[in-house]
Structure formats: C-alpha cells, structure tokens
Design a protein around this motif. Structure first.
Motif, PDB file in Angstrom:
ATOM      1  N   LEU A  47      44.983  47.291  40.771  1.00 36.71           N
ATOM      2  CA  LEU A  47      45.387  46.575  39.932  1.00 36.71           C
ATOM      3  C   LEU A  47      45.698  45.969  39.060  1.00 36.71           C
ATOM      4  O   LEU A  47      46.604  46.575  38.612  1.00 36.71           O
ATOM      5  CB  LEU A  47      44.170  47.599  38.753  1.00 36.71           C
ATOM      6  CG  LEU A  47      42.835  48.908  39.143  1.00 36.71           C
ATOM      7  CD1 LEU A  47      42.053  49.201  38.746  1.00 36.71           C
ATOM      8  CD2 LEU A  47      41.599  47.877  40.115  1.00 36.71           C
ATOM      9  N   THR A  48      46.011  44.993  38.434  1.00 38.74           N
ATOM     10  CA  THR A  48      46.455  44.093  37.645  1.00 38.74           C
ATOM     11  C   THR A  48      46.180  42.691  36.838  1.00 38.74           C
ATOM     12  O   THR A  48      44.311  42.723  36.712  1.00 38.74           O
ATOM     13  CB  THR A  48      47.502  43.685  38.516  1.00 38.74           C
ATOM     14  OG1 THR A  48      48.606  42.992  37.524  1.00 38.74           O
ATOM     15  CG2 THR A  48      46.908  41.842  38.859  1.00 38.74           C
ATOM     16  N   ARG A  49      46.651  42.442  35.867  1.00 39.74           N
ATOM     17  CA  ARG A  49      46.097  41.488  35.181  1.00 39.74           C
ATOM     18  C   ARG A  49      46.462  40.318  36.060  1.00 39.74           C
ATOM     19  O   ARG A  49      47.720  39.752  35.969  1.00 39.74           O
ATOM     20  CB  ARG A  49      47.064  41.195  34.178  1.00 39.74           C
ATOM     21  CG  ARG A  49      46.343  40.044  32.728  1.00 39.74           C
ATOM     22  CD  ARG A  49      46.920  40.012  31.908  1.00 39.74           C
ATOM     23  NE  ARG A  49      46.080  39.186  30.583  1.00 39.74           N
ATOM     24  CZ  ARG A  49      46.251  39.414  29.307  1.00 39.74           C
ATOM     25  NH1 ARG A  49      47.626  39.764  29.316  1.00 39.74           N
ATOM     26  NH2 ARG A  49      45.790  38.548  28.216  1.00 39.74           N
ATOM     27  N   LEU A  50      44.847  39.589  36.422  1.00 37.01           N
ATOM     28  CA  LEU A  50      44.839  38.154  37.311  1.00 37.01           C
ATOM     29  C   LEU A  50      45.537  36.876  37.276  1.00 37.01           C
ATOM     30  O   LEU A  50      45.322  36.262  37.260  1.00 37.01           O
ATOM     31  CB  LEU A  50      43.654  37.785  38.412  1.00 37.01           C
ATOM     32  CG  LEU A  50      43.594  39.105  39.765  1.00 37.01           C
ATOM     33  CD1 LEU A  50      42.503  39.292  40.309  1.00 37.01           C
ATOM     34  CD2 LEU A  50      44.940  39.130  40.326  1.00 37.01           C
ATOM     35  N   TRP A  51      45.313  37.078  35.529  1.00 33.05           N
ATOM     36  CA  TRP A  51      45.281  35.384  34.144  1.00 33.05           C
ATOM     37  C   TRP A  51      45.073  34.160  34.789  1.00 33.05           C
ATOM     38  O   TRP A  51      45.151  33.443  35.092  1.00 33.05           O
ATOM     39  CB  TRP A  51      46.754  35.486  34.822  1.00 33.05           C
ATOM     40  CG  TRP A  51      48.085  36.451  33.715  1.00 33.05           C
ATOM     41  CD1 TRP A  51      48.989  37.386  35.120  1.00 33.05           C
ATOM     42  CD2 TRP A  51      48.151  36.336  32.650  1.00 33.05           C
ATOM     43  NE1 TRP A  51      49.384  38.169  33.730  1.00 33.05           N
ATOM     44  CE2 TRP A  51      49.022  37.137  32.051  1.00 33.05           C
ATOM     45  CE3 TRP A  51      48.096  35.926  31.515  1.00 33.05           C
ATOM     46  CZ2 TRP A  51      49.711  37.785  31.539  1.00 33.05           C
ATOM     47  CZ3 TRP A  51      48.979  36.263  30.610  1.00 33.05           C
ATOM     48  CH2 TRP A  51      49.567  36.653  30.718  1.00 33.05           C
ATOM     49  N   GLY A  52      43.367  34.480  35.740  1.00 34.21           N
ATOM     50  CA  GLY A  52      42.933  33.968  35.699  1.00 34.21           C
ATOM     51  C   GLY A  52      42.999  32.893  37.192  1.00 34.21           C
ATOM     52  O   GLY A  52      41.757  32.608  37.655  1.00 34.21           O
ATOM     53  N   GLN A  53      43.316  34.288  38.136  1.00 39.93           N
ATOM     54  CA  GLN A  53      43.377  34.103  39.207  1.00 39.93           C
ATOM     55  C   GLN A  53      43.105  34.837  40.537  1.00 39.93           C
ATOM     56  O   GLN A  53      41.661  35.696  39.958  1.00 39.93           O
ATOM     57  CB  GLN A  53      45.609  34.105  40.186  1.00 39.93           C
ATOM     58  CG  GLN A  53      46.201  32.993  39.348  1.00 39.93           C
ATOM     59  CD  GLN A  53      47.728  33.115  39.705  1.00 39.93           C
ATOM     60  OE1 GLN A  53      48.063  32.944  40.618  1.00 39.93           O
ATOM     61  NE2 GLN A  53      48.351  34.084  37.988  1.00 39.93           N
ATOM     62  N   ASP A  54      42.867  34.157  41.695  1.00 40.92           N
ATOM     63  CA  ASP A  54      42.352  35.392  42.260  1.00 40.92           C
ATOM     64  C   ASP A  54      43.409  36.378  43.707  1.00 40.92           C
ATOM     65  O   ASP A  54      41.905  37.340  43.124  1.00 40.92           O
ATOM     66  CB  ASP A  54      41.846  34.501  43.958  1.00 40.92           C
ATOM     67  CG  ASP A  54      40.276  33.434  43.160  1.00 40.92           C
ATOM     68  OD1 ASP A  54      39.949  33.670  42.266  1.00 40.92           O
ATOM     69  OD2 ASP A  54      40.305  32.092  43.586  1.00 40.92           O
ATOM     70  N   SER A  55      44.862  35.965  43.406  1.00 36.54           N
ATOM     71  CA  SER A  55      45.470  37.375  43.365  1.00 36.54           C
ATOM     72  C   SER A  55      46.724  36.652  42.741  1.00 36.54           C
ATOM     73  O   SER A  55      46.688  35.513  42.930  1.00 36.54           O
ATOM     74  CB  SER A  55      45.041  37.478  45.045  1.00 36.54           C
ATOM     75  OG  SER A  55      45.713  36.224  45.974  1.00 36.54           O
TER      76      SER A  55
END
Length: 204
Positions: A47-55
């Motif tokens: 898990l991470t913070r995706l900042w609105g990105q898909d990956s």
C-alpha cells in the motif's frame, strides 16, 4: 521487477498482510516480505499514497531496484482494515516519505491508517527500524509499550513514552517491532508465528 508471486497452501492461507511502501525502500526487506509471506499462504498487499495515479514505480535505497505499487492506502474502510492480519511499516525512508502532510494540523494518510490500525486489536502492527517515524505524530500508540528500533531513533521512542528494549525483535501484545532492516527475516518470522498462533486460538 514483477510483483506477482504464487501463493502456496500454508498456515496463513486465506489471510492478508498489508505492507507500506514508498521510494528509498530497503530492497532485501520488501522483496523478502513479498515472497516469504506468500510461501506461508498469505496474500501481501503493498500500500502507498498514489496521489491520484493508478500506480507508482518506486526505486529502492540500496540498488535503485524498481517496485511498482498500485494499491492506495487512502480510502480503506474499517471492514477492509480489519480484514488484514497485519499492517507492516518497513525500514528505509518509507515512513519518512509517507508521514508527509500538506496540512501540519492533519495527520498524513499513512499515519492516520496506522492510528486506526492501533484501534483494531485483531490487526497485528509491525514496525521495524526507521518505520517508527510514522508513529511519531501519534505517540500515544507506543506510550508505555515495549519496543525496539534503530539506534538512531532511541531518543524518539523515549520522547514518545515508549520503553526501549535492547532485543532484535520485541513483541508487546498486538505490536511487533524490529531493530533494523537487516533483521527483517527475524521480524517476519515472529509475525508469521503470531498470526498462525492467533488463528489456532480462534479455531479452538
């Protein structure tokens, strides 16, 4: 490097383990978790913070090895959080990067997730080495508890009210802590043992 691994039947079959990840992760540790937990039958979600990105593809600290994460730590509801047998905060600079918050009066999403996990006694919390940085904004979660961390963070732990114990891996109830990233194999083994033992007790 592909994140796909084959699960085998084992004592942790049917369980899920969450591992936080960001840039400057310690490659031997993250890749070990990816395969070691799967070897016991557990599904591992990074898990991470995706900042609105898909990956996002992160790079490791030691060898600049790539690792792609596509699961967001944001928006995880209580039921989904409780579905995890363990939430692991790894070593390296992962915790330092994930504790960034745009608003200093609001917890970073990863810190908020960890805070909520501490409210769920069925979720094992695993924090190793510099991972303790992520708990620095929520000192009450470790206050009065026995923990170990990297030598560089002993002052932080004591300021948080934690009780430093000079051992490689320390267990205090639903909290497991490890000394350094180099101790990840001992740390993972203890987590596996505790999850398996807990499943055995629930089956009785």
């Amino acid at each position: 490097m592909s994140n796909d691994v084959v699960l085998r039947e084992g004592p942790l079959s049917g369980t899920r383990i969450a591992v936080l990840v960001e840039s400057d992760f310690y490659e031997p540790e993250i890749f070990y978790y990816q395969r070691r937990f799967a070897e016991e039958g557990a599904q591992v979600d990074f898990l991470t913070r995706l900042w609105g990105q898909d990956s996002i593809t992160f790079t490791g600290h030691e060898y600049r090895a790539p690792f792609t994460a596509d699961r967001s730590l944001e928006g995880i509801g209580d039921d989904e959080l409780r579905a995890y047998a363990a939430l692991i905060v790894p070593s390296g600079m992962v915790a330092d990067r994930l504790r960034y918050t745009e608003d200093v009066d609001v917890l970073a999403p990863a810190t908020e997730l960890l805070r909520r996990a501490f409210e769920e006694p069925t979720v094992l919390k695993g924090i190793i080495c510099h991972g303790m940085w992520l708990a620095s904004s929520i000192p009450g979660t470790v206050r009065g508890r026995k923990v170990v961390c990297h030598n560089n963070l002993i002052g932080d732990v004591r300021n948080m009210g934690g009780q430093y114990v000079d051992e490689d891996v320390v267990v205090d109830g639903d909290l497991v802590t490890g000394r350094t990233g180099a101790h990840h194999h001992l740390f993972a083994r203890r987590i596996i043992e505790l999850i398996a033992a807990g499943r055995g007790r629930r089956a009785d």
